[in-house]
Write a protein that holds these residues in place. Structure first.
Motif, PDB file in Angstrom:
ATOM      1  N   VAL A 239      40.541 -30.139   2.577  1.00 18.53           N
ATOM      2  CA  VAL A 239      39.688 -29.498   3.667  1.00 18.53           C
ATOM      3  C   VAL A 239      39.621 -28.044   3.139  1.00 18.53           C
ATOM      4  CG1 VAL A 239      39.256 -28.555   5.917  1.00 18.53           C
ATOM      5  CG2 VAL A 239      39.970 -31.132   5.161  1.00 18.53           C
ATOM      6  N   LEU A 240      40.757 -27.454   2.642  1.00 19.76           N
ATOM      7  CA  LEU A 240      40.754 -25.984   2.328  1.00 19.76           C
ATOM      8  C   LEU A 240      40.165 -25.622   0.979  1.00 19.76           C
ATOM      9  CD1 LEU A 240      41.867 -23.131   2.979  1.00 19.76           C
ATOM     10  CD2 LEU A 240      43.890 -23.771   2.143  1.00 19.76           C
ATOM     11  N   ALA A 241      40.575 -26.487   0.208  1.00 17.79           N
ATOM     12  CA  ALA A 241      40.127 -26.053  -1.399  1.00 17.79           C
ATOM     13  C   ALA A 241      38.590 -25.544  -1.245  1.00 17.79           C
ATOM     14  CB  ALA A 241      40.532 -27.015  -2.199  1.00 17.79           C
ATOM     15  N   LEU A 242      38.572 -24.700  -2.438  1.00 17.23           N
ATOM     16  CA  LEU A 242      37.354 -24.178  -2.557  1.00 17.23           C
ATOM     17  C   LEU A 242      36.431 -25.376  -3.242  1.00 17.23           C
ATOM     18  CD1 LEU A 242      34.996 -21.988  -3.183  1.00 17.23           C
ATOM     19  CD2 LEU A 242      36.201 -21.745  -5.328  1.00 17.23           C
TER      20      LEU A 242
ATOM     21  N   PRO B 133      32.445 -41.077   4.608  1.00 19.57           N
ATOM     22  CA  PRO B 133      31.560 -40.034   5.237  1.00 19.57           C
ATOM     23  C   PRO B 133      31.908 -38.704   4.694  1.00 19.57           C
ATOM     24  CG  PRO B 133      32.953 -40.920   6.992  1.00 19.57           C
ATOM     25  CD  PRO B 133      33.207 -41.825   5.868  1.00 19.57           C
ATOM     26  N   GLU B 134      32.867 -38.566   4.126  1.00 19.62           N
ATOM     27  CA  GLU B 134      33.516 -37.193   3.625  1.00 19.62           C
ATOM     28  C   GLU B 134      33.052 -37.083   2.071  1.00 19.62           C
ATOM     29  OE1 GLU B 134      35.782 -39.667   4.556  1.00 19.62           O
ATOM     30  OE2 GLU B 134      36.116 -38.896   6.669  1.00 19.62           O
ATOM     31  N   MET B 135      32.540 -37.837   1.635  1.00 19.32           N
ATOM     32  CA  MET B 135      32.224 -37.904   0.067  1.00 19.32           C
ATOM     33  C   MET B 135      30.926 -37.404  -0.225  1.00 19.32           C
ATOM     34  SD  MET B 135      31.752 -40.864  -3.099  1.00 19.32           S
ATOM     35  CE  MET B 135      33.559 -41.246  -2.827  1.00 19.32           C
ATOM     36  N   PRO B 136      30.756 -36.085  -1.078  1.00 22.41           N
ATOM     37  CA  PRO B 136      29.489 -35.486  -1.338  1.00 22.41           C
ATOM     38  C   PRO B 136      28.574 -36.035  -2.143  1.00 22.41           C
ATOM     39  CG  PRO B 136      31.238 -34.331  -2.324  1.00 22.41           C
ATOM     40  CD  PRO B 136      32.030 -35.411  -1.487  1.00 22.41           C
TER      41      PRO B 136
ATOM     42  N   ASP C 193      36.512 -35.228   9.359  1.00 24.39           N
ATOM     43  CA  ASP C 193      37.199 -36.083  10.463  1.00 24.39           C
ATOM     44  C   ASP C 193      37.149 -35.581  11.741  1.00 24.39           C
ATOM     45  OD1 ASP C 193      38.161 -38.069   8.636  1.00 24.39           O
ATOM     46  OD2 ASP C 193      40.196 -37.224   8.716  1.00 24.39           O
ATOM     47  N   GLY C 194      35.793 -35.060  12.009  1.00 26.37           N
ATOM     48  CA  GLY C 194      35.683 -34.323  13.235  1.00 26.37           C
ATOM     49  C   GLY C 194      36.029 -32.986  13.588  1.00 26.37           C
ATOM     50  N   GLN C 195      36.665 -32.365  12.476  1.00 25.30           N
ATOM     51  CA  GLN C 195      37.249 -30.862  12.435  1.00 25.30           C
ATOM     52  C   GLN C 195      36.355 -30.144  11.869  1.00 25.30           C
ATOM     53  OE1 GLN C 195      41.660 -30.601  11.539  1.00 25.30           O
ATOM     54  NE2 GLN C 195      41.233 -32.687  10.978  1.00 25.30           N
ATOM     55  N   GLU C 196      36.469 -28.872  12.117  1.00 22.26           N
ATOM     56  CA  GLU C 196      35.555 -27.696  11.509  1.00 22.26           C
ATOM     57  C   GLU C 196      36.689 -26.653  11.029  1.00 22.26           C
ATOM     58  OE1 GLU C 196      31.345 -26.182  12.392  1.00 22.26           O
ATOM     59  OE2 GLU C 196      32.623 -24.394  12.837  1.00 22.26           O
TER      60      GLU C 196
END
Length: 321
Positions: A17-20, A225-228, A91-94
């Motif tokens: 989530v954090l990585a650029l 759902p997380e795959m761009p 996962d519902g987090q921002e």
């Protein structure tokens, strides 16, 4: 400190989530880089972005523009620093991260990138530096640390026919743009960013072959759902920082059977860009500590990645002997 191990990539890890541009570094793993089969002809004709192409398709122009942006970053453009702001939704987090970016030019291979965010009650940090010889990546969430290193000098073992050497495409914005150029089917349009800045906008859809390779890599039956699967990049169209990326967006397709627009999962703004004097190499050196002794050497992964890609280009002679 937790010793990092080269385990299978988890699409929902907090570090991802954090990585650029997590899309390029985690969701689009480099270990199994797919060669550009769908746009092979376009890719071959656009290998050297500075050379004119007699009959260009829009996809070829988009490819050329991305490669021109990479050249501008590492060679012909001014040395610059900028602020970074990233918002990632998983996962519902921002998760909101802020940081800075420094890029040298003139083929010096110097780059530094830092991002920091709060995930729950933990502070997460992402740091990446390249001194022209080694690229270090350090990711930390709480006490969990992962460190990777690439000997970019060894990438000169690959014989290149044209374009920017692979050694300048490891880390930071150049690596991200390079991954987009090879992994997505591209389309170039002219646009306006926030009605204040003329930009070239490149839209991309993840290639079907690349998507299947990712599903095989992560043992997923379908794209999570997380795959761009969609990307949108805005490059400055004019001014002193022409072709410098100013915004990137990564989106995923709706769930299987659902309708609607792509879901934005990550957006990165590069702003307050300003030219700087040629920075000293000391600024880009990674200061190792005793705890940093446990790192993953990914040099061979990058050698394989670029070897596979360059093998599709005409006149490629393989590794230099």
């Amino acid at each position: 400190m937790t010793k990092p191990t080269p385990t299978r990539i988890n699409l929902t890890t907090p570090i991802a989530v954090l990585a650029l541009a997590a899309a390029a570094i985690y969701f689009v793993p480099i270990a199994r880089s797919q060669t550009p089969t769908e746009n092979a002809a376009a890719a071959n004709s656009a290998a050297a972005p500075a050379e004119p192409v007699k009959s260009s398709t829009n996809a070829t122009k988009a490819w050329q523009t991305l490669n021109g942006a990479i050249r501008q970053l590492v060679d012909t453009g001014p040395a610059f620093e900028a602020k970074l702001r990233q918002v990632t939704r998983v996962d519902g987090q921002e998760v909101r991260a802020v940081g800075r970016y420094i890029q040298a030019s003139g083929l010096r291979g110097l780059m530094r990138m830092e991002l920091q965010a709060a995930i729950g009650n933990q502070t997460s940090r992402f740091e990446q530096t390249c001194d022209g010889r080694l690229t270090w990546t350090r990711e930390q969430v709480g006490e969990e640390v992962r460190i990777r290193r690439v000997d970019v000098g060894r990438l000169d073992e690959i014989g290149f026919t044209s374009g920017v050497s692979a050694r300048f495409k490891v880390g930071g914005l150049p690596e991200l743009l390079d991954s987009i150029a090879w992994d997505y089917d591209l389309h170039l349009v002219r646009g306006v960013l926030k009605e204040t800045q003329n930009v070239w906008i490149i839209r991309g859809t993840l290639k079907q072959g690349r998507l299947q390779a990712l599903l095989d890599e992560t043992e997923q039956p379908a794209a999570p759902p997380e795959m761009p699967t969609k990307v949108r990049v805005a490059l400055a169209a004019d001014g002193p920082f022409r072709l410098i990326p100013v915004r990137m967006e990564f989106s995923s397709d709706p769930p299987s059977g659902a309708t609607g627009p792509p879901r934005l999962i990550s957006e990165l703004d590069i702003y307050e860009i300003k030219a700087i004097d040629p920075p000293k190499e000391e600024l880009f050196r990674y200061s190792t500590t005793e705890d940093d002794a446990h790192f993953t050497n990914e040099t061979q992964i990058y050698l394989d990645r670029f070897q596979t890609r360059m093998a599709t280009l005409p006149g490629f002679s393989g590794l230099r002997r």
